[in-house]
Design an enzyme around this catalytic site. Structure first.
Site, PDB file in Angstrom:
ATOM      1  N   CYS A  68     -16.370   1.815   1.321  1.00  0.00           N
ATOM      2  CA  CYS A  68     -15.202   0.942   1.548  1.00  0.00           C
ATOM      3  C   CYS A  68     -14.694   1.042   2.984  1.00  0.00           C
ATOM      4  O   CYS A  68     -13.987   0.155   3.440  1.00  0.00           O
ATOM      5  CB  CYS A  68     -14.094   1.295   0.567  1.00  0.00           C
ATOM      6  SG  CYS A  68     -13.550   3.000   0.721  1.00  0.00           S
ATOM      7  N   ASP A  95     -17.384   7.134  -0.841  1.00  0.00           N
ATOM      8  CA  ASP A  95     -16.105   7.022  -0.128  1.00  0.00           C
ATOM      9  C   ASP A  95     -15.758   8.425   0.384  1.00  0.00           C
ATOM     10  O   ASP A  95     -16.409   9.416   0.006  1.00  0.00           O
ATOM     11  CB  ASP A  95     -15.023   6.486  -1.103  1.00  0.00           C
ATOM     12  CG  ASP A  95     -13.669   6.279  -0.430  1.00  0.00           C
ATOM     13  OD1 ASP A  95     -13.613   6.202   0.822  1.00  0.00           O
ATOM     14  OD2 ASP A  95     -12.643   6.213  -1.140  1.00  0.00           O
ATOM     15  N   ARG A 107       0.884  -1.185   0.000  1.00  0.00           N
ATOM     16  CA  ARG A 107       0.000   0.000   0.000  1.00  0.00           C
ATOM     17  C   ARG A 107       0.911   1.222   0.000  1.00  0.00           C
ATOM     18  O   ARG A 107       1.710   1.410   0.925  1.00  0.00           O
ATOM     19  CB  ARG A 107      -0.896   0.011   1.239  1.00  0.00           C
ATOM     20  CG  ARG A 107      -1.528   1.373   1.468  1.00  0.00           C
ATOM     21  CD  ARG A 107      -2.584   1.372   2.529  1.00  0.00           C
ATOM     22  NE  ARG A 107      -3.781   0.701   2.061  1.00  0.00           N
ATOM     23  CZ  ARG A 107      -4.985   0.825   2.636  1.00  0.00           C
ATOM     24  NH1 ARG A 107      -5.139   1.593   3.686  1.00  0.00           N
ATOM     25  NH2 ARG A 107      -6.021   0.175   2.160  1.00  0.00           N
ATOM     26  N   HIS A 128      -7.548   0.667  -6.155  1.00  0.00           N
ATOM     27  CA  HIS A 128      -7.725  -0.189  -4.969  1.00  0.00           C
ATOM     28  C   HIS A 128      -8.418  -1.472  -5.454  1.00  0.00           C
ATOM     29  O   HIS A 128      -9.601  -1.696  -5.168  1.00  0.00           O
ATOM     30  CB  HIS A 128      -8.548   0.550  -3.915  1.00  0.00           C
ATOM     31  CG  HIS A 128      -8.445  -0.007  -2.526  1.00  0.00           C
ATOM     32  ND1 HIS A 128      -7.696  -1.139  -2.226  1.00  0.00           N
ATOM     33  CD2 HIS A 128      -8.993   0.405  -1.343  1.00  0.00           C
ATOM     34  CE1 HIS A 128      -7.802  -1.394  -0.925  1.00  0.00           C
ATOM     35  NE2 HIS A 128      -8.574  -0.475  -0.373  1.00  0.00           N
ATOM     36  N   GLN A 176     -10.275  -3.957  -3.056  1.00  0.00           N
ATOM     37  CA  GLN A 176     -11.527  -3.394  -2.564  1.00  0.00           C
ATOM     38  C   GLN A 176     -12.652  -3.614  -3.586  1.00  0.00           C
ATOM     39  O   GLN A 176     -13.734  -4.099  -3.239  1.00  0.00           O
ATOM     40  CB  GLN A 176     -11.330  -1.877  -2.314  1.00  0.00           C
ATOM     41  CG  GLN A 176     -12.555  -1.190  -1.775  1.00  0.00           C
ATOM     42  CD  GLN A 176     -12.854  -1.578  -0.340  1.00  0.00           C
ATOM     43  OE1 GLN A 176     -11.992  -1.517   0.513  1.00  0.00           O
ATOM     44  NE2 GLN A 176     -14.089  -1.989  -0.059  1.00  0.00           N
ATOM     45  N   ARG A 223     -13.503  -8.510   2.206  1.00  0.00           N
ATOM     46  CA  ARG A 223     -12.098  -8.258   1.865  1.00  0.00           C
ATOM     47  C   ARG A 223     -11.257  -9.478   2.240  1.00  0.00           C
ATOM     48  O   ARG A 223     -10.342  -9.879   1.522  1.00  0.00           O
ATOM     49  CB  ARG A 223     -11.575  -7.023   2.636  1.00  0.00           C
ATOM     50  CG  ARG A 223     -12.212  -5.707   2.225  1.00  0.00           C
ATOM     51  CD  ARG A 223     -11.731  -5.242   0.866  1.00  0.00           C
ATOM     52  NE  ARG A 223     -10.281  -5.144   0.783  1.00  0.00           N
ATOM     53  CZ  ARG A 223      -9.541  -4.149   1.282  1.00  0.00           C
ATOM     54  NH1 ARG A 223     -10.116  -3.126   1.881  1.00  0.00           N
ATOM     55  NH2 ARG A 223      -8.220  -4.143   1.143  1.00  0.00           N
TER      56      ARG A 223
HETATM   57  N1  NVA Z   1     -10.034   6.675  -1.032  1.00  0.00           N
HETATM   58  C1  NVA Z   1      -9.582   6.298   0.281  1.00  0.00           C
HETATM   59  C2  NVA Z   1      -9.736   4.845   0.493  1.00  0.00           C
HETATM   60  C3  NVA Z   1      -9.294   4.311   1.815  1.00  0.00           C
HETATM   61  C4  NVA Z   1      -9.487   2.842   1.939  1.00  0.00           C
HETATM   62  C5  NVA Z   1      -8.133   6.713   0.453  1.00  0.00           C
HETATM   63  O1  NVA Z   1      -7.341   6.514  -0.480  1.00  0.00           O
HETATM   64  O2  NVA Z   1      -7.788   7.260   1.510  1.00  0.00           O
HETATM   65  N1   CP Z   2     -11.091  -0.063   2.863  1.00  0.00           N
HETATM   66  C1   CP Z   2      -9.815  -0.139   3.254  1.00  0.00           C
HETATM   67  O1   CP Z   2      -8.900  -0.423   2.447  1.00  0.00           O
HETATM   68  O2   CP Z   2      -9.614   0.120   4.570  1.00  0.00           O
HETATM   69  P1   CP Z   2      -8.218   0.339   5.329  1.00  0.00           P
HETATM   70  O3   CP Z   2      -7.685   1.671   4.851  1.00  0.00           O
HETATM   71  O4   CP Z   2      -8.564   0.335   6.773  1.00  0.00           O
HETATM   72  O5   CP Z   2      -7.282  -0.747   4.934  1.00  0.00           O
END
Ligand code: NVA
Ligand code: CP
Length: 315
Positions: free
Chosen positions: A274, A234, A104, A131, A134, A302
């Site tokens: 998400c 989101d 990540r 993602h 997800q 997930r």
């Molecule tokens: N769009 C959000 C998703 C988190 C799971 C982010 O990138 O922070």
């Molecule tokens: N939805 C998701 O990826 O959550 P986290 O940021 O907690 O991993």
């Protein structure tokens, strides 16, 4: 599965997607019946996190453990990457120790570069652009709630009914929107993204999705959400964009998922997010906690989807 890595939804053909869903169904039913299933015994997954996480970290770490393997949490802050070791040297080194790498991070190109130099599968656990885990978990959740396919492991998933559903994503055209849009296109689903002007999803991903399916639409009008079977939202401010938070809170206000918006959708519309959610911003408490919300089913799925991905890529 044909692909070696899962960096983007574009790595997957429709048959791969179905194989992931089919495998996840099987793993979920094994898990629910308390059956031990450890085909990844002796395998290790390195998990690099350069951004925070609750769901992704816990579901990958628990998932690899349930499959018999070991998850190794590596903070991006503590790796030599932070002191300038190259991505390619990191990939080559980790490949000598582990059987898979989940990452990540911010820049999507970094993940592609890691995969290019890795001899073991690389899985994208979120970048600024995509993602994919997800999106796969989310469509799996839609199938469970909307197609009600009998839980018979030998039954081939019948997902034709998916293209009768109207999926509306409302809010920021971010990483989650990009992956979901591309996945919906690959499955011939009817998908509308509604964002304020200037916050649409990535242009290249939209063009690829549009090339695959004519049922992918962009709009700046909230009213386009009416009649939805699925409403997805989101956060308005994703990780890494914190300095824009105030400006975004103002611009996105009309795009909130609240009871009024929900009243314009089908009565059995499901509401998705998400997570993590900014309650009171992109979604109200009564909607996220209401009877239409399936957000914790998404979170659970997930686990099952990522176990399927690990199994298919690492076995
Ligand atoms: N769009 C959000 C998703 C988190 C799971 C982010 O990138 O922070
Ligand atoms: N939805 C998701 O990826 O959550 P986290 O940021 O907690 O991993």
């Amino acid at each position: 599965m044909k692909t070696k890595h899962l960096i983007s939804i574009s790595d997957l053909e429709k048959t791969d997607i179905l194989e992931i869903f089919e495998t996840a169904r099987d793993l979920k039913s094994k898990q629910k019946s308390g059956k031990k299933y450890t085909p990844l015994t002796g395998k290790t997954l390195a998990m690099i996190f350069s951004k925070p996480s609750t769901r992704t970290r816990v579901s990958f770490e628990t998932g690899i453990y349930q499959l018999g393997g070991l998850g190794l949490f590596l903070s991006g802050q503590e790796l030599q990457l932070r002191r300038g070791e190259t991505i390619s040297d990191t990939a080559k080194t980790l490949s000598r120790y582990v059987d898979g790498i989940m990452i990540r991070t911010f820049n999507h190109k970094d993940v592609a570069e890691l995969a290019e130099h890795s001899t073991v599968p690389v899985i994208n656990g979120l970048t600024d652009l995509e993602h994919p885990c997800q999106a796969l978990g989310d469509v799996f959740t839609i199938i469970e709630h909307k197609l009600k396919i009998k839980n018979d492991a030998s039954l081939k998933l019948k997902i034709d009914g998916l293209n009768k559903l109207k999926v509306v994503y409302i809010g920021d055209g971010n990483n989650v929107a990009n992956s979901l849009m591309l996945l919906c296109a690959k499955l011939s689903m009817n998908f509308t993204v509604i964002t304020p002007a200037g916050y649409e999803p990535d242009k290249n991903i939209f063009n690829s999705a549009k090339e695959i399916s004519a049922d992918i639409k962009l709009s700046n009008e909230v009213s386009e959400s009416s009649g939805a079977d699925i409403i997805y939202t989101d956060v308005w401010t994703s990780m890494g964009k914190e300095e824009e938070k105030e400006k975004r809170s103002t611009i996105f206000k009309p795009y909130q998922v609240n009871n009024y918006l929900l009243s314009k959708s089908k009565p059995d519309c499901i509401v998705m997010h998400c997570l993590p959610a900014k309650r009171g911003e992109e979604i109200t408490n009564d909607v996220i906690d209401g009877k239409n919300s399936v957000v914790f089913d998404q979170a659970e799925n997930r686990l099952h989807i990522q176990k399927a991905i690990m199994l298919l890529l690492m076995k």
